[in-house]
Every structure is written in C-alpha cells, then in structure tokens.
Design a protein around this motif. Structure first.
Motif, mmCIF file in Angstrom:
data_model
loop_
_atom_site.group_PDB
_atom_site.id
_atom_site.type_symbol
_atom_site.label_atom_id
_atom_site.label_comp_id
_atom_site.label_asym_id
_atom_site.label_seq_id
_atom_site.Cartn_x
_atom_site.Cartn_y
_atom_site.Cartn_z
ATOM 1 N N ASP A 1 56.875 52.534 20.635
ATOM 2 C CA ASP A 1 57.095 53.979 20.620
ATOM 3 C C ASP A 1 56.540 54.628 21.883
ATOM 4 O O ASP A 1 57.231 55.427 22.538
ATOM 5 C CB ASP A 1 56.425 54.572 19.378
ATOM 6 N N GLU A 2 55.326 54.288 22.246
ATOM 7 C CA GLU A 2 54.696 54.874 23.435
ATOM 8 C C GLU A 2 55.440 54.498 24.714
ATOM 9 O O GLU A 2 55.520 55.295 25.658
ATOM 10 C CB GLU A 2 53.235 54.409 23.525
ATOM 11 N N ALA A 3 56.015 53.289 24.751
ATOM 12 C CA ALA A 3 56.711 52.823 25.954
ATOM 13 C C ALA A 3 58.131 53.370 26.054
ATOM 14 O O ALA A 3 58.762 53.251 27.104
ATOM 15 C CB ALA A 3 56.742 51.297 25.986
ATOM 16 N N GLY A 4 58.658 53.935 24.969
ATOM 17 C CA GLY A 4 59.965 54.571 25.033
ATOM 18 C C GLY A 4 61.119 53.810 24.433
ATOM 19 O O GLY A 4 62.285 54.165 24.673
ATOM 20 N N LEU A 5 60.851 52.753 23.658
ATOM 21 C CA LEU A 5 61.946 52.062 22.978
ATOM 22 C C LEU A 5 62.517 52.936 21.860
ATOM 23 O O LEU A 5 61.878 53.882 21.394
ATOM 24 C CB LEU A 5 61.470 50.718 22.431
ATOM 25 N N ASP A 6 63.725 52.592 21.425
ATOM 26 C CA ASP A 6 64.473 53.459 20.524
ATOM 27 C C ASP A 6 64.331 53.124 19.049
ATOM 28 O O ASP A 6 64.448 54.006 18.193
ATOM 29 C CB ASP A 6 65.974 53.404 20.879
ATOM 30 N N VAL A 7 64.138 51.843 18.732
ATOM 31 C CA VAL A 7 64.207 51.394 17.340
ATOM 32 C C VAL A 7 63.118 50.377 17.062
ATOM 33 O O VAL A 7 62.812 49.525 17.903
ATOM 34 C CB VAL A 7 65.581 50.750 17.019
ATOM 35 N N PHE A 8 62.541 50.455 15.846
ATOM 36 C CA PHE A 8 61.591 49.456 15.371
ATOM 37 C C PHE A 8 61.999 49.036 13.969
ATOM 38 O O PHE A 8 62.236 49.883 13.102
ATOM 39 C CB PHE A 8 60.165 50.012 15.341
ATOM 40 N N GLY A 9 62.099 47.716 13.738
ATOM 41 C CA GLY A 9 62.539 47.233 12.439
ATOM 42 C C GLY A 9 61.667 46.116 11.903
ATOM 43 O O GLY A 9 61.060 45.357 12.666
ATOM 44 N N VAL A 10 61.612 46.009 10.577
ATOM 45 C CA VAL A 10 60.954 44.876 9.927
ATOM 46 C C VAL A 10 61.881 44.333 8.846
ATOM 47 O O VAL A 10 62.600 45.083 8.189
ATOM 48 C CB VAL A 10 59.581 45.246 9.311
#
Length: 344
Positions: A43-52
């Motif tokens: 999130d801090e680096a600017g990626l768009d999506v996080f999934g588990v």
C-alpha cells in the motif's frame, strides 16, 4: 467517452507454511504478521491490489480471507483488498456477501470478491459437501451470490441450500456494486460461464502463457454472444524480482524448488535447468530483474489483453527482507514502466 482505468498491479499470497531443511514449518503467527506487513508495504509503495487465498490445511496460514483482509484494511489506506480465492462451492453465499460487505465498510469501499471452485478439495468434506456435486455447488452458489448483490431483499431457490423468500442480507457495501471476479484455472467452460455472466476474469498462468490466449478470446466471445460487455481480465503468476536477473534466479531457485516440491508434488523435483526455462522470456514464471518482469507483462498483455497482474509473493520460505524488497521493486520499478509502455 469514459477514461480507461490504468493497468493494475498487485500481490497476493496463500500464506504457505513452507518447511525448512529440518522439516520445521514457518510458525503460523509469524506468517500472519508477515502477510500484514506485505499489505502495508504494498500500500505504501503504491500497488493497486492485495489478496489472500483460502485453504483449510495445516500447511497454510489463511482459512478466513475476510478476517485477514479486515486486519489489512485497518493498516492500509488505498489498496484494494480481495480474496484469491473464496472457495464458493463449499461456502454459504449469504455469509460470503455479509463478510465482504463488512470488509467494504471497514476499508472505506476497497473490498472485492474472487469466486472460485477451489483447486484443493479439503473444504468439501470439512463443511459437509459432496464432491460428486462439485460443479453444481459452484453454479448455484455463484447465481445466488450475484442475486444477493443485485437485489435486497432476495428471493431464490435451488438444490444446494435452503430457499430464500424476501430475505434481507445486511449490511450492504459502500460500493454501489461489490466487485465479484471469477477465477479460472484453464477450463474453457469456466471461461464461457464468466463471459456469459459479464464477470471480470482471473486466469492463473501456470503453464505456457500462449495457451491461455484462446481462453481469453472464448471469454470475450461468450460475453458478446450474451449481449454483455466483456469484463476485465486479470492474471496471477508466481513471482520474485531483484535488481539483477542472475541475483533473482540464484536466490529464488532453492526456495521455489522447495515450494514446488511441497505444494505441487505431482510436478516432481524442479531442477535448475527447468527452473531457468520456466523463468525465460516466454515462460510462465516471473523471476528476474525489473526490466525482465516488465517485458514479460507486456508480452502477455499482447496475448491476453489483460489489465491487472497479481504476483504471488513469499514463496518457498523466502526471507521477509527479500520478499519486502521484491514488493517494493514491483511497485517502484515495474508498475510505472508498464503503465508508461501502455501510454498511461
């Protein structure tokens, strides 16, 4: 004319508890803390999506994606939060919708669902489901999940669960329409189903990328025949990046070989030559320098026309420092270069 959304890049994990050389698995509490740090850094680096992802086995840390994603929501600001995947065939669509609507509220409108049939089968006996009805469960439960999204109260009847008659499903999400993606492992019928329903599609690229081109065409054709606008296509791939190609491959190989041996035993022992073929410019494995990762994303984009790439991170017991550096390079070196190449 509406502005086209930019190409999205994100990360995901199943929370594998890889065993070390002495046969000891990663501690589950440590792994959950690792996963939440991956979300914060992404999130801090600017990626768009996080999934588990969802598994119900002793060698995975995550059986309840919405719970982990809610914890990530409290520690992030912008990144979208999705399951990768929710095993809908063995779940209750009412509960799934309630969980992800709650996640949407907790996160300020960042929740997504990725619905899949499940590549692992342990959840079916665990929740009292018959494997003989594997396809029937998914079709009916996806139908109910979409109906719950579209109307409230909902009336529905089928063969796989009790009917609903004017039932209210609460709470409702912040987003006008909670995003629901369909995950496909390579089955043409699944791609056609997603196209007919107008759902965005994930393709898990584990074999030769070229063979997924016809699936993408089949998906778009099915959508058009059904009178729907084809949805977005996302792809998921195994991933590791370092500043140099040689460094990435030398450092990743022992971990990835261990991952394949423990999680995909039918593949057999992965030797170094095979690993290098998989990581080559036309192979499915994303392991190399930022420039190589960019080139491969763009090559696959020519074949598939996808607009989202999710990298599976933390494979094979990689150290936390290596994984975090890989996530940062994906955000700071790969993402801007891909968008620039696509004129975004």
């Amino acid at each position: 004319m509406s502005k086209r959304a930019p190409f999205e890049i994100g990360i995901f994990t199943f929370g594998e508890l890889t065993k070390d050389a002495d046969g000891r698995p990663i501690d589950v509490a440590t792994r959950v803390r690792d996963i939440l740090q991956w979300a914060r850094v992404a999130d801090e680096a600017g990626l768009d999506v996080f999934g588990v992802g969802e598994h119900h086995r002793e060698d995975f840390a995550v059986s309840a994606p919405p719970v982990v994603l809610a914890a990530a929501a409290a520690q992030t600001k912008n990144i979208k939060l999705t399951s990768t995947v929710t095993v809908l065939s063995s779940a209750d669509p009412v509960r799934v919708f309630e969980d992800f609507s709650t996640l949407d509220l907790v996160s300020g409108g960042r929740a997504e669902i990725t619905a899949g049939r499940g590549a692992y089968l342990e959840s079916f006996p665990l929740f009292g489901q018959s494997l003989d009805r594997y396809d029937e469960y998914f079709e009916e439960k996806l139908d109910l999940l979409l109906k719950i999204r579209e109307e409230n109260p909902v009336t529905w009847s089928g063969r796989t669960r009790a009917a609903l008659d004017g039932a209210g499903v609460w709470p409702r999400p912040i987003q006008d329409e909670l995003p629901i993606w369909a995950a496909v492992g390579g089955t043409p019928a699944s791609a056609v189903r997603a196209g007919k329903l107008g759902l965005p599609l994930y393709l898990a690229i584990l074999g030769a990328p070229e063979r997924f081109g016809p699936l993408a065409q089949l998906y778009r054709g099915a959508a058009q025949q059904a009178g729907r606008e084809p949805g977005r296509i996302g792809i998921t791939s195994h991933f590791y990046v370092e500043e140099t190609s040689q460094g990435a491959r030398d450092n990743f190989y022992p971990h990835y070989s261990s991952y394949i041996g423990q999680n995909m035993p039918r593949t057999g022992q992965l030797d170094r030559d095979s690993f290098d073929v998989w990581a080559s410019p036309r192979g499915a494995l994303f392991a190399g320098s930022p420039a190589e990762i960019v080139d491969k994303i763009l090559w696959e984009h020519e074949i598939l026309g996808h607009t989202r790439f999710l990298a599976q991170v933390g494979l094979g017991g990689l150290s936390q420092a290596q994984t975090l550096r890989s996530i940062e390079l994906l955000a700071t070196e790969v993402l801007p270069a891909v968008r620039a190449a696509l004129g975004q």
